[in-house]
Design a protein around this motif. Structure first.
Motif, short mmCIF file in Angstrom:
data_model
loop_
_atom_site.label_atom_id
_atom_site.label_comp_id
_atom_site.label_asym_id
_atom_site.label_seq_id
_atom_site.Cartn_x
_atom_site.Cartn_y
_atom_site.Cartn_z
N ARG A 50 -29.51 18.77 94.07
CA ARG A 50 -29.59 19.01 95.33
C ARG A 50 -31.01 19.91 95.74
N ASP A 51 -31.86 19.78 94.79
CA ASP A 51 -33.07 20.67 94.83
C ASP A 51 -33.55 20.79 96.30
N ILE A 52 -33.61 19.53 97.11
CA ILE A 52 -34.36 19.27 98.61
C ILE A 52 -33.02 19.19 99.41
N LEU A 151 -20.08 18.87 82.35
CA LEU A 151 -21.50 19.02 81.72
C LEU A 151 -21.75 20.53 81.81
N ASP A 152 -21.20 21.35 82.78
CA ASP A 152 -21.47 22.63 83.09
C ASP A 152 -20.74 23.40 81.96
N THR A 289 -12.65 28.88 85.79
CA THR A 289 -12.40 28.25 87.04
C THR A 289 -13.46 27.93 87.88
N ASN A 290 -13.03 26.73 88.57
CA ASN A 290 -14.60 26.62 89.43
C ASN A 290 -14.09 26.66 90.83
N ASN A 320 -26.99 25.45 90.25
CA ASN A 320 -25.87 25.92 91.18
C ASN A 320 -25.20 27.05 90.36
N GLU A 321 -25.41 28.48 90.64
CA GLU A 321 -25.13 29.54 89.72
C GLU A 321 -23.60 29.88 89.76
#
Length: 333
Positions: A50-52, A151-152, A289-290, A320-321
């Motif tokens: 979601r860079d743009i 993946l995160d 946790t997310n 996304n931190e």
């Protein structure tokens, strides 16, 4: 379109700029992250996040396959316009990444409650084999919102592997068992993975088998984690563990459960039962946790050396931190 007439930021079709920016960004990031991944033995990684703002998608590669996750637009858009935009995005991804459109899978990312994120989206039932850090995993890019491999948590899995030699490992809310595979790879001589879903437990067994690990030494148990903890704690011959992973959903109201699960409400009880009744002296626990609004009730938790490792466990390919929170805790020896 809004009445203010600022057309240049409204959609891909209002201006050529976002589309050109996306194509250029994707081309540049593809080269960078593919080179980065080759050096690390990774087949699964993110190349666009979601860079743009006008192109609110993430693009992940899973070996020769690609998953595009579409998020809610920040501007008003009809379903017809959204489909047209997604078609353009898909064409650019196929062309720039040189991937057959049949090998591109789309997911619509919207806030989900309960078990919705784990429910089937289709019935293709095709498991694809991919590699990560020398280990093999089956992913499903078509049937569920999530693929079977988060993946995160790549770095968190590696931390678990490094600490698992000669350990007894407990994996709660185990999903498809990726943490268990990493623990077995690191030398855990015994493990128990608990999840409520027979589908995911069978999937976890396949992940163990494809890596050559014993499903006798590394057992699966179908159970409601909260109910299992409350019941098993009273058993005199219960196993105790020196490495534990707790990666629960934010919320669940599955019909298979006695009560609803809420990570904010229930995390202290889980962690403290584990500390008192299931953790060996010197045990290490990873909790994640997310839930974006999560607040760890640290003063109510019995574990020592509670370290927030959220930033340390954020992979480089994720921008996304706040994609997850993660803590490492330890019980005194």
């Amino acid at each position: 379109m809004s009445e203010n007439g600022s057309e240049e930021t409204k959609s891909l079709n209002d201006s050529g700029n976002p589309k050109v920016m996306f194509r250029n960004r994707l081309s540049r990031m593809s080269k960078h992250w593919r080179k980065w991944a080759r050096k690390r033995g990774l087949q699964c990684f993110r190349i666009y996040d979601r860079d743009i703002p006008q192109v609110p998608v993430s693009v992940d590669l899973y070996g020769p396959y690609c998953q595009i996750s579409a998020y809610k637009n920040s501007y008003e858009i009809s379903e017809e316009e959204r489909e047209r935009e997604n078609s353009e995005i898909g064409s650019i991804v196929s062309e720039v990444l040189n991937i057959d459109p049949k090998q591109i899978f789309w997911k619509k990312r919207e806030p989900k409650k309960g078990t919705q994120q784990y429910e089937k989206q289709s019935e293709q039932s095709e498991l694809l084999e991919v590699e990560e850090n020398g280990l093999r995993f089956y992913v499903n890019l078509s049937d569920y919102l999530d693929t079977g491999l988060f993946l995160d948590h790549r770095i968190t899995r590696e931390l678990v592997r490094k600490e698992s030699k000669d350990k007894k490992f407990l994996n709660l809310f185990s999903y498809t068992g990726s943490f268990t595979v990493y623990a077995a790879s690191g030398g855990a001589y015994k493990s128990l993975s608990i999840d409520l879903s027979n589908t995911y437990l069978a999937w976890a067994e396949e992940n163990l088998r494809v890596n050559g690990f014993s499903t006798t030494k590394h057992r699966m148990l179908r159970a409601d984690v909260m109910e299992w903890l409350r019941t098993a704690r009273s058993e005199k011959d219960r196993e105790k563990y020196d490495l534990i992973v707790v990666d629960p959903p934010t919320f669940s109201n599955s019909k298979k459960m006695i009560d609803i699960f809420d990570v904010q409400r229930d995390h202290v009880e889980i962690l403290n039962i584990l500390y008192r009744d299931f953790a060996l002296p010197g045990a290490i626990l990873y909790f994640s946790t997310n839930f974006r609004k999560f607040q760890l009730a640290e003063k109510s938790i019995l574990w020592d050396q509670i370290e927030d490792i959220s930033k340390k466990t954020l992979p480089e390919d994720f921008r996304n931190e706040r994609i997850h929170f993660c803590w490492r805790m330890q019980k005194p020896s």
